[in-house]
Design a protein around this motif. Sequence first.
Motif, mmCIF file in Angstrom:
data_model
loop_
_atom_site.group_PDB
_atom_site.id
_atom_site.type_symbol
_atom_site.label_atom_id
_atom_site.label_comp_id
_atom_site.label_asym_id
_atom_site.label_seq_id
_atom_site.Cartn_x
_atom_site.Cartn_y
_atom_site.Cartn_z
ATOM 1 N N THR A 45 0.826 -1.210 0.000
ATOM 2 C CA THR A 45 0.000 0.000 0.000
ATOM 3 C C THR A 45 0.854 1.251 0.000
ATOM 4 O OG1 THR A 45 -1.760 -1.161 1.192
ATOM 5 C CG2 THR A 45 -1.806 1.252 1.219
ATOM 6 N N GLN A 46 1.861 1.262 0.852
ATOM 7 C CA GLN A 46 2.745 2.421 0.916
ATOM 8 C C GLN A 46 3.524 2.592 -0.385
ATOM 9 O OE1 GLN A 46 5.323 2.405 4.322
ATOM 10 N NE2 GLN A 46 6.263 4.360 3.826
ATOM 11 N N SER A 47 3.927 1.481 -0.972
ATOM 12 C CA SER A 47 4.650 1.540 -2.240
ATOM 13 C C SER A 47 3.773 2.122 -3.348
ATOM 14 C CB SER A 47 5.125 0.132 -2.634
ATOM 15 O OG SER A 47 5.742 0.147 -3.903
ATOM 16 N N ASN A 48 2.506 1.702 -3.392
ATOM 17 C CA ASN A 48 1.576 2.222 -4.409
ATOM 18 C C ASN A 48 1.333 3.715 -4.236
ATOM 19 O OD1 ASN A 48 1.118 -0.159 -5.858
ATOM 20 N ND2 ASN A 48 -0.392 -0.867 -4.365
ATOM 21 N N VAL A 49 1.207 4.146 -2.983
ATOM 22 C CA VAL A 49 0.985 5.576 -2.714
ATOM 23 C C VAL A 49 2.178 6.389 -3.193
ATOM 24 C CG1 VAL A 49 0.735 7.303 -0.901
ATOM 25 C CG2 VAL A 49 -0.599 5.198 -0.793
ATOM 26 N N LEU A 50 3.381 5.927 -2.858
ATOM 27 C CA LEU A 50 4.587 6.634 -3.280
ATOM 28 C C LEU A 50 4.697 6.667 -4.803
ATOM 29 C CD1 LEU A 50 7.239 5.291 -0.723
ATOM 30 C CD2 LEU A 50 6.273 7.604 -0.838
ATOM 31 N N MET A 51 4.337 5.557 -5.446
ATOM 32 C CA MET A 51 4.401 5.493 -6.899
ATOM 33 C C MET A 51 3.455 6.514 -7.533
ATOM 34 S SD MET A 51 3.603 2.245 -9.402
ATOM 35 C CE MET A 51 1.872 2.208 -8.886
ATOM 36 N N ASN A 52 2.230 6.592 -7.008
ATOM 37 C CA ASN A 52 1.255 7.545 -7.553
ATOM 38 C C ASN A 52 1.674 8.991 -7.321
ATOM 39 O OD1 ASN A 52 -0.488 5.522 -8.468
ATOM 40 N ND2 ASN A 52 -1.518 5.375 -6.481
ATOM 41 N N LEU A 53 2.337 9.234 -6.194
ATOM 42 C CA LEU A 53 2.780 10.594 -5.883
ATOM 43 C C LEU A 53 3.972 11.029 -6.718
ATOM 44 C CD1 LEU A 53 2.521 10.631 -1.971
ATOM 45 C CD2 LEU A 53 1.035 11.822 -3.596
ATOM 46 N N ILE A 54 4.710 10.058 -7.243
ATOM 47 C CA ILE A 54 5.933 10.382 -7.980
ATOM 48 C C ILE A 54 5.742 10.269 -9.492
ATOM 49 C CG2 ILE A 54 8.304 9.631 -8.434
ATOM 50 C CD1 ILE A 54 8.510 8.850 -5.497
ATOM 51 N N VAL A 55 5.189 9.164 -9.968
ATOM 52 C CA VAL A 55 5.182 8.869 -11.402
ATOM 53 C C VAL A 55 4.340 9.861 -12.204
ATOM 54 C CG1 VAL A 55 4.541 7.181 -13.161
ATOM 55 C CG2 VAL A 55 5.671 6.429 -11.058
ATOM 56 N N THR A 56 3.048 9.968 -11.883
ATOM 57 C CA THR A 56 2.167 10.822 -12.694
ATOM 58 C C THR A 56 2.570 12.292 -12.678
ATOM 59 O OG1 THR A 56 0.331 9.285 -12.303
ATOM 60 C CG2 THR A 56 -0.227 11.484 -13.116
ATOM 61 N N PRO A 57 2.810 12.912 -11.508
ATOM 62 C CA PRO A 57 3.208 14.330 -11.528
ATOM 63 C C PRO A 57 4.506 14.591 -12.289
ATOM 64 C CG PRO A 57 2.507 13.679 -9.324
ATOM 65 C CD PRO A 57 2.626 12.425 -10.122
ATOM 66 N N THR A 58 5.506 13.720 -12.118
ATOM 67 C CA THR A 58 6.775 13.947 -12.812
ATOM 68 C C THR A 58 6.635 13.745 -14.318
ATOM 69 O OG1 THR A 58 7.443 11.639 -12.369
ATOM 70 C CG2 THR A 58 8.188 13.332 -10.816
ATOM 71 N N CYS A 59 5.788 12.820 -14.736
ATOM 72 C CA CYS A 59 5.545 12.627 -16.175
ATOM 73 C C CYS A 59 4.869 13.857 -16.776
ATOM 74 C CB CYS A 59 4.691 11.391 -16.407
ATOM 75 S SG CYS A 59 5.571 9.816 -16.221
ATOM 76 N N MET A 60 3.948 14.448 -16.036
ATOM 77 C CA MET A 60 3.268 15.656 -16.512
ATOM 78 C C MET A 60 4.254 16.820 -16.631
ATOM 79 S SD MET A 60 -0.360 15.536 -14.449
ATOM 80 C CE MET A 60 -0.901 17.065 -15.228
ATOM 81 N N LEU A 61 5.090 16.999 -15.616
ATOM 82 C CA LEU A 61 6.030 18.114 -15.616
ATOM 83 C C LEU A 61 7.113 17.968 -16.679
ATOM 84 C CD1 LEU A 61 6.565 18.717 -11.782
ATOM 85 C CD2 LEU A 61 5.521 20.308 -13.404
ATOM 86 N N SER A 62 7.456 16.741 -17.019
ATOM 87 C CA SER A 62 8.567 16.512 -17.946
ATOM 88 C C SER A 62 8.150 16.525 -19.402
ATOM 89 C CB SER A 62 9.245 15.175 -17.610
ATOM 90 O OG SER A 62 8.306 14.119 -17.674
ATOM 91 N N GLY A 63 6.854 16.697 -19.684
ATOM 92 C CA GLY A 63 6.405 16.794 -21.068
ATOM 93 C C GLY A 63 6.013 15.486 -21.696
ATOM 94 N N CYS A 64 5.679 14.474 -20.892
ATOM 95 C CA CYS A 64 5.256 13.186 -21.447
ATOM 96 C C CYS A 64 3.857 13.253 -22.057
ATOM 97 C CB CYS A 64 5.284 12.104 -20.359
ATOM 98 S SG CYS A 64 6.938 11.644 -19.823
ATOM 99 N N PHE A 65 2.993 14.083 -21.502
ATOM 100 C CA PHE A 65 1.598 14.136 -21.943
ATOM 101 C C PHE A 65 1.309 15.326 -22.845
ATOM 102 C CE2 PHE A 65 0.839 12.175 -17.525
ATOM 103 C CZ PHE A 65 1.253 10.941 -17.979
ATOM 104 N N PHE A 66 2.064 16.403 -22.704
ATOM 105 C CA PHE A 66 1.910 17.591 -23.546
ATOM 106 C C PHE A 66 3.243 18.337 -23.552
ATOM 107 C CE2 PHE A 66 0.103 18.281 -19.305
ATOM 108 C CZ PHE A 66 0.955 19.273 -18.808
ATOM 109 N N PRO A 67 3.502 19.149 -24.586
ATOM 110 C CA PRO A 67 4.801 19.827 -24.697
ATOM 111 C C PRO A 67 5.081 20.739 -23.512
ATOM 112 C CG PRO A 67 3.594 19.947 -26.771
ATOM 113 C CD PRO A 67 2.636 19.383 -25.757
ATOM 114 N N VAL A 68 6.342 20.796 -23.106
ATOM 115 C CA VAL A 68 6.726 21.650 -21.980
ATOM 116 C C VAL A 68 6.585 23.132 -22.323
ATOM 117 C CG1 VAL A 68 8.301 19.990 -20.939
ATOM 118 C CG2 VAL A 68 9.148 21.535 -22.698
#
Length: 381
Positions: A291-314
């Motif tokens: 559970t803790q691992s999943n929470v940490l993953m959700n807090l790290i993966v999606t926000p960093t992908c958004m900020l780095s331009g994975c979903f739309f241009p920076v």
Amino acid sequence: MKNLIWLAMNNLKVTFGKKKGIISYFVLPVVFILIPIMIYSNVGNSSVRIGIIDKDKSSLSTDFVKAIEKQDSLRVIDINNENPKGEVAAGKVDCVITIPNGFEGSVYNNSLKQPEILSLKGESSTVWINNYSNIYLRNLIDIWKASKGNKQIFNKIYESSKENSLSFKSVSVKDTTKGKSMTSQSIGFLIMFMMVGASSFAEIILKEKKNRTYFRICSAPVSSKIYIFSNVISNFAIVAIQSLITLLAMTKIFKIQTYVPFWQLYIILLCFGFVAIGLGLLLVAFSKDSTQSNVLMNLIVTPTCMLSGCFFPVDFMPDAARKIADFLPQRWVISAIEKLQTNGNFSSICLNILIILAFAFTFFIVAAYRFSRDENIKNFV
């Protein structure tokens, strides 16, 4: 070596013993390629639709309207002259050009009244008509100046110029923007799935700690290093196959023109695979349960992908967010692909590759240190 291979094969067997594993690792990344394809499918396929309101009704204004109608990139559509804003708002036209009263007289007075252009889409829908209109109207003023205020001379020059009227020659060129944008976003979604998948796969360690399989394995003639390394090997095998299937789907099934050699894209993704695996081990090393691992993953993966331009241009993000993106490994992957798409050779992305691998090395070192300090294996719940 035999124990290492056995443990790695066992991890793969546990992961793909159910159809859920195959779908989440190999099917979903391919399905998500459809998102950028749908977004960019209609980009740049239609001409600009224009409504024209001629309030002057003069010979010069009529000729101006006819000149616009001849342009292939511009399509004149009949509209309700009483409600031009409503026509634009309803999407019937991209813009409305209003030729004001006194247009012809303003040419003769050397004080041209510029046509008004109404649009809700900004410069993207008016750039062609603005360019053409400015050149055409400047030509009228130049003719009037050449005639030195004599209408008869102006009419003779103007009639002569109409025989060789100004026009744009339309030439079809290959559009590379859609393919490049689809590639960046498709790879962006793949990066997200690689990070989520690697983190989920590393959770095997947590599960085997919980049911004490980890302790029993480490009590046998298998060191904890061999156990962790087997997880890395099996995880990397999944990342390699996942990247290969997704790239083949992009280029062979969906026919996306990446403008990057296949092998170069594959090498970049394999390098990032080590980052994803290292991050997964890092999350597991600092987690007490799944559970803790999943929470940490959700807090790290999606926000960093958004900020780095994975979903739309920076480019759509503010300067502060762009600076943060430079400290994220995903951004260096997208940046490497963009460099290669702009006719860069593989040597131009050496810095990107080194930085990506540096992120991976850092994650592995920190995770290894954390695992070595773990003294609660027997008490894990």
